[in-house]
Design an enzyme around this catalytic site. Structure first.
Site, PDB file in Angstrom:
ATOM      1  N   CYS A  28     113.388  56.753  61.382  1.00 13.70           N
ATOM      2  CA  CYS A  28     112.091  57.282  61.835  1.00 13.70           C
ATOM      3  C   CYS A  28     111.593  56.274  62.866  1.00 13.70           C
ATOM      4  O   CYS A  28     110.727  55.457  62.579  1.00 13.70           O
ATOM      5  CB  CYS A  28     111.129  57.401  60.668  1.00 13.70           C
ATOM      6  SG  CYS A  28     111.680  58.558  59.399  1.00 13.70           S
ATOM      7  N   PRO A  31     107.535  54.932  68.012  1.00 13.75           N
ATOM      8  CA  PRO A  31     107.919  54.651  69.406  1.00 13.75           C
ATOM      9  C   PRO A  31     108.851  53.455  69.598  1.00 13.75           C
ATOM     10  O   PRO A  31     109.114  53.067  70.728  1.00 13.75           O
ATOM     11  CB  PRO A  31     106.563  54.385  70.071  1.00 13.75           C
ATOM     12  CG  PRO A  31     105.736  53.773  68.975  1.00 13.75           C
ATOM     13  CD  PRO A  31     106.172  54.434  67.707  1.00 13.75           C
ATOM     14  N   LYS A  34     109.939  48.843  65.637  1.00 15.09           N
ATOM     15  CA  LYS A  34     110.881  48.176  64.728  1.00 15.09           C
ATOM     16  C   LYS A  34     112.311  48.250  65.258  1.00 15.09           C
ATOM     17  O   LYS A  34     113.087  47.328  65.036  1.00 15.09           O
ATOM     18  CB  LYS A  34     110.738  48.751  63.319  1.00 15.09           C
ATOM     19  CG  LYS A  34     109.343  48.469  62.777  1.00 15.09           C
ATOM     20  CD  LYS A  34     109.075  48.971  61.426  1.00 15.09           C
ATOM     21  CE  LYS A  34     107.587  48.897  61.119  1.00 15.09           C
ATOM     22  NZ  LYS A  34     106.756  49.871  61.901  1.00 15.09           N
ATOM     23  N   CYS A 153     102.992  52.506  56.053  1.00 17.14           N
ATOM     24  CA  CYS A 153     101.754  51.788  56.380  1.00 17.14           C
ATOM     25  C   CYS A 153     100.615  52.388  55.561  1.00 17.14           C
ATOM     26  O   CYS A 153      99.543  52.668  56.080  1.00 17.14           O
ATOM     27  CB  CYS A 153     101.460  51.811  57.877  1.00 17.14           C
ATOM     28  SG  CYS A 153     101.307  53.460  58.577  1.00 17.14           S
TER      29      CYS A 153
HETATM   30  C1  SAM Z   1     105.581  55.465  60.942  1.00 16.31           C
HETATM   31  S1  SAM Z   1     106.222  56.331  62.312  1.00 16.31           S
HETATM   32  C2  SAM Z   1     107.524  55.289  62.847  1.00 16.31           C
HETATM   33  C3  SAM Z   1     107.101  54.034  63.614  1.00 16.31           C
HETATM   34  C4  SAM Z   1     108.289  53.288  64.189  1.00 16.31           C
HETATM   35  N1  SAM Z   1     109.255  52.939  63.164  1.00 16.31           N
HETATM   36  C5  SAM Z   1     107.876  52.016  64.907  1.00 16.31           C
HETATM   37  O1  SAM Z   1     107.983  50.932  64.342  1.00 16.31           O
HETATM   38  O2  SAM Z   1     107.503  52.120  66.093  1.00 16.31           O
HETATM   39  C6  SAM Z   1     107.097  57.652  61.561  1.00 16.31           C
HETATM   40  C7  SAM Z   1     107.983  58.441  62.504  1.00 16.31           C
HETATM   41  O3  SAM Z   1     108.756  59.345  61.711  1.00 16.31           O
HETATM   42  C8  SAM Z   1     109.048  60.470  62.502  1.00 16.31           C
HETATM   43  N2  SAM Z   1     109.494  61.527  61.584  1.00 16.31           N
HETATM   44  C9  SAM Z   1     108.780  62.254  60.706  1.00 16.31           C
HETATM   45  N3  SAM Z   1     109.569  63.074  60.007  1.00 16.31           N
HETATM   46  C10 SAM Z   1     110.838  62.864  60.461  1.00 16.31           C
HETATM   47  C11 SAM Z   1     112.108  63.428  60.133  1.00 16.31           C
HETATM   48  N4  SAM Z   1     112.234  64.381  59.194  1.00 16.31           N
HETATM   49  N5  SAM Z   1     113.192  62.987  60.802  1.00 16.31           N
HETATM   50  C12 SAM Z   1     113.075  62.021  61.759  1.00 16.31           C
HETATM   51  N6  SAM Z   1     111.899  61.470  62.112  1.00 16.31           N
HETATM   52  C13 SAM Z   1     110.796  61.879  61.464  1.00 16.31           C
HETATM   53  C14 SAM Z   1     107.748  60.732  63.246  1.00 16.31           C
HETATM   54  O4  SAM Z   1     107.990  61.494  64.421  1.00 16.31           O
HETATM   55  C15 SAM Z   1     107.275  59.297  63.544  1.00 16.31           C
HETATM   56  O5  SAM Z   1     107.663  58.906  64.829  1.00 16.31           O
END
Ligand code: SAM
Length: 202
Positions: A28, A31, A34, A153
């Site tokens: 996930c 942007p 991580k 978070c």
């Molecule tokens: C908490 S954010 C991630 C932040 C990122 N790891 C960072 O550090 O910049 C969660 C992300 O999960 C993605 N997401 C949600 N459901 C998902 C899925 N089923 N498969 C892949 N990505 C997913 C969302 O689009 C979002 O970008």
């Protein structure tokens, strides 16, 4: 030359402890805070596969990676829950897996004040279902002795400790090595609320 990350969020990539040359899945990723941190900890050696289902958000991962001069991040658009069935060649291929899960964000209310009005009990229930599907769907992609970090978070127990307790109960081959709940403001008087758990396959 650098990337801004909340101080609690900065604890997540080191918990996965990625090594140069390893194959790491950031499921996930957008942007890319991580993903880029993982790549830097690996000295840009190996592979970080950065997956996200948000196409526009995923483009930001590629832009951030390029801006930081990182070559080991590969982006892939898709649903992480479906990745194992859509790409069976990836089964058992990753040394390390990061699930920075979509969550209620209740640890970030200081920065996203409106989240308190968007989240209700039904939303939590839907998120817990998705978080469990992510854990179950992604687990087969880990190498036999691979490690997994699950992070959110939020400070909501149902999305964190309670979810993991149920998941671990159903997978006796997994061992919880470490977990922590950071409360908002806990790190030197700042930082978001964050939960993280490091799990290994025995
Ligand atoms: C908490 S954010 C991630 C932040 C990122 N790891 C960072 O550090 O910049 C969660 C992300 O999960 C993605 N997401 C949600 N459901 C998902 C899925 N089923 N498969 C892949 N990505 C997913 C969302 O689009 C979002 O970008």
């Amino acid at each position: 030359h650098w990337c801004v990350q909340d101080r609690s969020a900065q604890t997540i990539a080191p918990l996965l402890d990625p090594k140069p040359g390893e194959r790491v899945l950031d499921a996930c990723a957008a942007p890319g805070g991580k993903s880029t941190h993982l790549a830097e900890l690996m000295g840009d050696q190996g592979q970080v596969l950065a997956l996200d289902r948000g196409e526009a958000r995923l483009r930001r991962v590629a832009r951030n990676s390029e801006r930081l001069g990182l070559g080991c991040i590969e982006t892939r658009h898709g649903d992480a829950v479906e990745l194992a069935s859509e790409a069976p060649e990836l089964l058992g291929q990753f040394d390390a897996l990061l699930i920075d899960a979509p969550c209620s964000g209740l640890g970030t209310l200081a920065r996203h004040a409106d989240a308190r009005w968007r989240i209700d009990p039904a939303a939590i229930e839907g998120l817990v279902t998705l978080q469990r599907q992510l854990l179950e769907g992604l687990l087969p992609l880990l190498k036999p002795a691979g490690r997994l970090v699950y992070a959110t978070c939020t400070v909501h127990p149902e999305e964190n400790g309670e979810l993991l307790e149920a998941f671990l109960k159903d997978h006796p081959q997994l061992r919880l090595e470490q977990s922590f709940q950071l409360w908002p403001g806990q790190l030197d008087g700042g930082g978001d609320g964050f939960f993280a758990a490091r799990i290994v396959r025995t």
